[in-house]
Design a protein around this motif. Structure first.
Motif, PDB file in Angstrom:
ATOM      1  N   TRP A 155       3.384   6.432  -1.988  1.00 63.14           N
ATOM      2  CA  TRP A 155       4.392   7.211  -2.707  1.00 63.14           C
ATOM      3  C   TRP A 155       4.358   6.946  -4.209  1.00 63.14           C
ATOM      4  N   GLY A 156       3.393   6.131  -4.679  1.00 67.09           N
ATOM      5  CA  GLY A 156       3.382   5.753  -6.083  1.00 67.09           C
ATOM      6  C   GLY A 156       3.308   6.954  -7.016  1.00 67.09           C
ATOM      7  N   GLY A 157       2.433   7.904  -6.673  1.00 64.13           N
ATOM      8  CA  GLY A 157       2.285   9.087  -7.521  1.00 64.13           C
ATOM      9  C   GLY A 157       3.579   9.875  -7.613  1.00 64.13           C
ATOM     10  N   ALA A 158       4.239  10.068  -6.458  1.00 68.12           N
ATOM     11  CA  ALA A 158       5.508  10.805  -6.441  1.00 68.12           C
ATOM     12  C   ALA A 158       6.550  10.089  -7.287  1.00 68.12           C
ATOM     13  N   LEU A 159       6.554   8.758  -7.167  1.00 65.83           N
ATOM     14  CA  LEU A 159       7.513   7.967  -7.935  1.00 65.83           C
ATOM     15  C   LEU A 159       7.284   8.142  -9.435  1.00 65.83           C
ATOM     16  N   LEU A 160       5.986   8.075  -9.840  1.00 61.33           N
ATOM     17  CA  LEU A 160       5.690   8.212 -11.265  1.00 61.33           C
ATOM     18  C   LEU A 160       6.031   9.606 -11.764  1.00 61.33           C
ATOM     19  N   ASN A 161       5.785  10.620 -10.904  1.00 63.10           N
ATOM     20  CA  ASN A 161       6.173  11.979 -11.278  1.00 63.10           C
ATOM     21  C   ASN A 161       7.675  12.078 -11.498  1.00 63.10           C
TER      22      ASN A 161
ATOM     23  N   SER B 260       0.833  -1.205   0.000  1.00 59.19           N
ATOM     24  CA  SER B 260       0.000   0.000   0.000  1.00 59.19           C
ATOM     25  C   SER B 260       0.867   1.255   0.000  1.00 59.19           C
ATOM     26  N   LEU B 261       2.159   1.101   0.321  1.00 57.48           N
ATOM     27  CA  LEU B 261       3.068   2.256   0.264  1.00 57.48           C
ATOM     28  C   LEU B 261       3.206   2.770  -1.160  1.00 57.48           C
ATOM     29  N   LEU B 262       2.891   1.898  -2.149  1.00 63.18           N
ATOM     30  CA  LEU B 262       3.032   2.303  -3.543  1.00 63.18           C
ATOM     31  C   LEU B 262       1.756   2.931  -4.090  1.00 63.18           C
ATOM     32  N   ALA B 263       0.738   3.132  -3.214  1.00 59.51           N
ATOM     33  CA  ALA B 263      -0.525   3.704  -3.682  1.00 59.51           C
ATOM     34  C   ALA B 263      -0.289   5.062  -4.335  1.00 59.51           C
ATOM     35  N   LEU B 264      -1.149   5.369  -5.322  1.00 60.69           N
ATOM     36  CA  LEU B 264      -0.915   6.584  -6.107  1.00 60.69           C
ATOM     37  C   LEU B 264      -1.223   7.851  -5.327  1.00 60.69           C
ATOM     38  N   THR B 265      -2.156   7.780  -4.339  1.00 60.74           N
ATOM     39  CA  THR B 265      -2.561   8.997  -3.636  1.00 60.74           C
ATOM     40  C   THR B 265      -1.771   9.177  -2.347  1.00 60.74           C
ATOM     41  N   ALA B 266      -2.032  10.283  -1.666  1.00 59.64           N
ATOM     42  CA  ALA B 266      -1.131  10.882  -0.686  1.00 59.64           C
ATOM     43  C   ALA B 266      -0.384   9.960   0.276  1.00 59.64           C
ATOM     44  N   PRO B 267      -1.025   9.079   1.060  1.00 57.37           N
ATOM     45  CA  PRO B 267      -0.154   8.339   1.982  1.00 57.37           C
ATOM     46  C   PRO B 267       0.831   7.438   1.247  1.00 57.37           C
TER      47      PRO B 267
END
Lengths: 261, 239
Positions: free
Chosen positions: B17-23, B8-15
């Motif tokens: 980090w998936g979104g940050a990683l993709l950015n 769940s750490l890889l989730a795209l939304t705030a808690p």
């Protein structure tokens, strides 16, 4: 025999003017910039240079020994080993060295610290330091790139030569030792020296995991003296000299090995 | 002592980090693509200077490629970054702009481009030398200007010869963007390190980032190989 023409080429008027301009630039750099930190920093720079060279030599030698099985497995290994070594080379060559370095240092470092067995073993005083992780990353990276080169070199040896060696009754090991390996190594030599230069240029990355190599020493100097350019320029000059020495030395070695033609 | 991996750490939304990683991944691709393009332009100019330039230009191009190939990329990037931003902000101040700020992305692209250019010069020089001289002479005989000869004849004819080397350079460009993390750019490697040290899930994040880089490498391999066969169409197969 090459020297007179080289000398004449260097004496062309535009080169003389450019050399004079470069010399003037050098004098200006020495005269106008701040170099009073240099004498005190020399011992640390020397230590950093030793770390850099030790890392380079160690990772090249170990990496090359790892590259041989990697290449051989890909050329003639049974299929699970072949796929494993192919996968290893692809993954290492497809991801940045910096990422691998940080994975080993932060990831493995944190993992090892969780096991009391490891913490109490003889290896812990080493595993607590940063350089083994740097060494591991540099070695694996060199092994993967060189493995690819050696794979090409092994497949490039003409088949007839190996058949001839077998025909005179050499055992497989003897064929490898006397014919296949020397011929492949000779084919790979020019690329090998290129890879060694590339490896020299990868070594400063280990400074990011607190190994005090040449680059780390320079960064420290920049932080303490608050100078932006001077230590960087010195670093560029040192690496230029190192590369030049390596290139000349490796070419000399290459020329000493008889081609047999 | 293994905790189960918390995906769940890889989730795209705030808690997560998936979104940050993709950015960060997107930024890495932008940096690599921009730097590669700048590198090709420098490479064409450098190769022209080495092949057709005067004595001084030829020697200057030689010095440029020598320095780029002998000094570690990390050191070059630091040097270009500090010198470049310093010079630009000084020039901007001299021209009367105050509070001038250099766009980080642009600075990164230029830094990567300058490094790539040194290698691209060598690749393109070799490729141009592989083009039969008669083709270029024929174009000149038609009265084409040097720029037209370059654009219409030399570049299309040398592309198949340059492709293997240039494909290699693209791989180097994608991996060189990671070095910008040391200077402080928030590209994939830097974001990964932040995520990993914030959550202490080192393996999860570093391995995910490695998977992203690998994906990029493998995908571009497919595209580049397709383009190489396309560029080679009409050429006799080598063997």
């Amino acid at each position: 025999m090459e020297n007179p023409t080289l000398l004449r080429r260097m004496m062309m008027p535009h080169r003389l003017i450019m050399a004079a301009m470069a010399l003037a630039g050098l004098v200006a750099i020495i005269a106008t910039m701040q170099w009073d930190w240099l004498p005190a920093a020399l011992p640390r720079l020397w230590q950093g240079l030793q770390v850099t060279l030790a890392m380079l030599a160690g990772s090249v030698v170990t990496g090359f020994m790892l590259a041989l099985p990697l290449a051989l497995f890909q050329v003639m290994g049974p299929s699970p080993l072949r796929w494993l070594s192919l996968g290893f080379c692809t993954v290492i060559r497809g991801t940045p060295l910096l990422l691998q370095l940080w994975l080993f240092y932060f990831g493995l470092g944190a993992l090892f610290a969780q096991f009391p067995e490891i913490r109490e073993s003889w290896a812990w005083p080493y595993l607590r330091q940063a350089w083994p992780y740097g060494f591991l990353a540099l070695t694996l990276s060199f092994a993967a790139y060189q493995g690819e080169v050696m794979r090409g070199a092994f497949t490039g040896v003409p088949h007839g030569e190996l058949e001839a060696a077998r025909a005179v009754g050499m055992s497989p090991w003897l064929v490898f030792r006397r014919v296949w390996f020397p011929r492949a190594l000779h084919r790979a030599l020019p690329t090998l020296s290129g890879e060694i230069i590339l490896q020299l240029k990868s070594t400063p990355l280990i400074a990011t995991i607190t190994v005090t190599d040449l680059y780390a020493v320079t960064t420290r100097i920049r932080q303490t003296t608050l100078l932006t350019y001077e230590p960087l320029l010195l670093l560029v000059a040192i690496y230029l000299c190192l590369s030049a020495i390596l290139i000349v030395g490796l070419r000399w070695l290459e020329n000493r090995i008889p081609t047999g033609r | 002592m293994f905790q189960s991996i918390d995906f769940s750490l890889l989730a795209l939304t705030a808690p997560g980090w998936g979104g940050a990683l993709l950015n960060g991944f997107l930024r890495s691709i932008q940096l690599a693509a921009g730097g590669y393009a700048v590198g090709i332009i420098i490479g064409i100019l450098g190769a022209s200077a080495k092949l057709y330039g005067g004595l001084v230009l030829r020697d200057l191009a030689e010095i440029y490629t020598m320095v780029i190939r002998a000094v570690p990329e990390l050191v070059l990037m630091l040097l270009f970054y500090y010198v470049g931003t310093d010079l630009i902000s000084r020039a901007a101040q001299a021209m009367g702009f105050t509070g001038f700020d250099i766009d980080g992305l642009l600075a990164g692209i230029i830094v990567i481009g300058l490094v790539q250019g040194g290698y691209a010069t060598e690749v393109i020089r070799g490729a141009i030398k592989a083009v039969p001289h008669g083709q270029i002479e024929a174009a000149q005989a038609f009265g084409m200007s040097p720029v037209t000869v370059m654009r219409r004849v030399t570049i299309p004819a040398m592309t198949p010869h340059a492709m293997p080397g240039m494909a290699n350079l693209w791989m180097i460009a994608t991996k060189d963007t990671a070095l910008l993390a040391v200077i402080g750019f928030s590209e994939l490697t830097q974001v990964t390190r932040q995520a990993a040290s914030a959550t202490r899930a080192y393996f999860l994040f570093f391995l995910s980032a490695a998977a992203l880089y690998l994906l990029l490498t493998l995908l571009s391999n497919v595209v580049l190989r397709w383009y190489e066969t396309r560029a080679r169409r009409g050429m006799i197969a080598a063997r």
